[in-house]
Design a protein around this motif. Structure first.
Motif, PDB file in Angstrom:
ATOM      1  N   LEU A   1      49.898 -26.222 -54.238  1.00 55.11           N
ATOM      2  CA  LEU A   1      50.679 -27.416 -54.561  1.00 55.11           C
ATOM      3  C   LEU A   1      51.610 -27.798 -53.415  1.00 55.11           C
TER       4      LEU A   1
ATOM      5  N   VAL B   1      58.093 -27.611 -56.512  1.00 55.83           N
ATOM      6  CA  VAL B   1      56.991 -26.856 -57.110  1.00 55.83           C
ATOM      7  C   VAL B   1      57.491 -25.692 -57.969  1.00 55.83           C
TER       8      VAL B   1
ATOM      9  N   ASP C   1      50.981 -21.974 -56.403  1.00 52.07           N
ATOM     10  CA  ASP C   1      52.190 -22.581 -55.844  1.00 52.07           C
ATOM     11  C   ASP C   1      51.941 -23.057 -54.415  1.00 52.07           C
TER      12      ASP C   1
END
Length: 511
Positions: free
Chosen positions: A169, A154, A166
């Motif tokens: 994800l 990521v 972030d």
């Protein structure tokens, strides 16, 4: 009529009960009966007279992510009674990730896991990785989601705090990996990029674990283990996750109170250890300061080529005699030598040779390192810590390089031969709880770890008089003795101490 009967042995069923005389019958991949089965018919009979019969051992910390495809590694594990590797350790492995992430994990952890040559170079999902293991090797595999791999996928090598985007994800990757069969989440908080994660980041990623463990290589060990354990407790309390500390080591008078204090705070905490006083890891982590960006090789090599670290090297004089080179691609002649010995042969001082080793291997060198507590006091601490009821066995086995640490070839046999038979730290029945049933429960293997009808037929037959480790620091790849017959999922994978060629190992998912 059964497929296999193991007859005449004394059974250690994994419950903690003392050994008792019984036969074990197997039908298909399951245990069908345990008891006196005189006259029972079977396609194959294994005579276990004079030997102990136990559930297969679970190595809670093995770096066999790539090496498990090597028949020599399978033999080394089975000769110790290990039938399951828990992989994905220290926050770094091959899935889930893009091709670039797989390449990073292969390079940065080259001295630990090596490259994954048996499968795709990426992109790679957890399902694909587990599918590659399933029925391709002689022992079972279970897989932890590696936090560092997910973070790199990521955020790359960034040292920045994870943003909400972030985290979203990363969380999606965790949730998918768990749905595909991962048995927990691991972190490596002395490695890169895991070192950059906060407790809050890790706690957020632990929330979906639902009883599966957060497994961590802590930020600090030894006399400073309190620093690492405080982090573990915070993450567990913030997330509600169970916690498991990898390769816990240090003074027992420091470690044992920390474990009990965590339990007093209602943290579900277990840990694994290996019975040695030397460690093994990537050389760069041991000798380079945190200012060197080890995740970015070219930048790190620029710093090594400059005079920027000259003052740093002078402070490492006491470190060089404690380091033995385990993995040195391109400089294989140095493997098995201490840094001092290798430097002498090269005609330079140890600091200069270490710099050369790091540069020429592009930071892929590995080492075995004597810990500060090597000696009688350290040995007593190892014994005291492994007697704790929250302990499980883990080899931290590394199979890369010409001269690895012997723990991958002897840890479990050493638990049995030295710590049961010779020292009496455990009884035989206690050993099986620590090495089989307790770790099977911890990692969601609810049909393994016990010799009980209906359970998977992972079974080890060993001689209590001869079982023991033979691998040493000088001869680290020497196979253990005393384990000659092993079954995985009902199939005989080790007979008379040799591989049969059967590959029934399953990629285990939580049940």
């Amino acid at each position: 009529m059964f497929d296999v009967v193991i007859s005449g042995g004394r059974v250690l069923d994994g419950t903690g009960a003392p050994p008792y005389r019984a036969d074990v019958a197997i039908a298909g991949d399951r245990i069908a009966a345990v008891g006196r089965l005189d006259g029972a018919g079977a396609a194959a009979v294994i005579d276990a007279a004079g030997r102990l019969v136990a559930p297969g051992f679970v190595d809670c910390h093995a770096h066999g992510d790539a090496a498990v495809f090597d028949r020599g590694v399978q033999l080394a594990a089975l000769r110790q009674g290990v039938t399951t590797f828990v992989l994905g350790q220290d926050g770094l492995s091959f899935a889930p990730g893009s091709a670039g992430t797989v390449a990073y994990a292969s390079r940065y952890f080259a001295a630990v896991n090596g490259p994954l040559t048996a499968l795709s170079e990426g992109p790679l999902t957890v399902a694909e990785l587990l599918g590659g293991y399933d029925r391709s090797v002689a022992l079972n595999t279970a897989y932890l989601l590696p936090h560092g791999t997910i973070r790199f996928d990521v955020m790359g090598a960034s040292p920045d705090a994870a943003s909400r985007d972030d985290l979203a994800l990363m969380l999606a990757r965790v949730e998918r990996g768990l749905s595909e069969g991962a048995v927990g989440l691991s972190s490596g908080l002395e490695y890169l990029p895991g070192r950059y994660a906060t407790a809050e980041e890790l706690a957020e990623l632990c929330r979906p674990l639902a009883g599966l463990p957060y497994v961590t290589h802590m930020r600090a060990y030894g006399a400073r283990a309190g620093v690492g354990m405080a982090d573990v407790v915070e993450i567990a309390q913030l997330s509600g996750a169970a916690a498991h500390v990898s390769h816990l080591h240090g003074p027992a008078d420091v470690l044992l109170p920390l474990i009990d204090e965590a339990h007093g705070k209602d943290v579900d905490l277990t840990f694994d250890t290996y019975p040695y006083l030397r460690a093994s890891t990537i050389l760069a982590m041991v000798v380079l300061p945190p200012s060197v960006p080890g995740a970015e090789v070219d930048k790190a090599l620029e710093m090594l080529a400059s005079t920027e670290l000259d003052a740093w090297w002078t402070g490492l004089a006491s470190t060089w005699p404690r380091l033995t080179i385990s993995h040195a691609p391109g400089l294989e002649w140095a493997e098995g030598l201490t840094m001092v010995e290798a430097a002498g042969r090269a005609g330079v001082d140890p600091a200069a040779f270490c710099r050369r080793l790091l540069v020429e291997t592009r930071l892929q060198a590995g080492c075995v390192a004597a810990r500060p507590d090597e000696g009688p006091a350290g040995e007593e601490s190892v014994r005291a810590v492994l007697r704790h009821p929250s302990h499980t066995g883990g080899s931290d086995g590394i199979y890369v390089g010409g001269h690895p640490h012997p723990r991958g070839f002897g840890a479990f046999a050493r638990f049995l031969g030295r710590h049961v038979r010779e020292l009496g730290d455990w009884t035989w029945e206690q050993a099986v709880v620590h090495l089989a049933s307790h770790p099977a429960r911890r990692f969601g293997m609810r049909d393994r770890g016990l010799l009980r009808p209906g359970f998977a037929a992972d079974v080890v037959v060993f001689d209590p008089l001869t079982v023991g480790d033979q691998a040493t620091y000088d001869a680290p790849r020497t196979l253990a003795s005393g384990v000659d017959d092993v079954l995985v999922s009902g199939q005989r994978v080790l007979a008379a101490g040799e591989l049969t060629g059967a590959t029934p190992g399953r990629a285990l998912r939580p049940r």
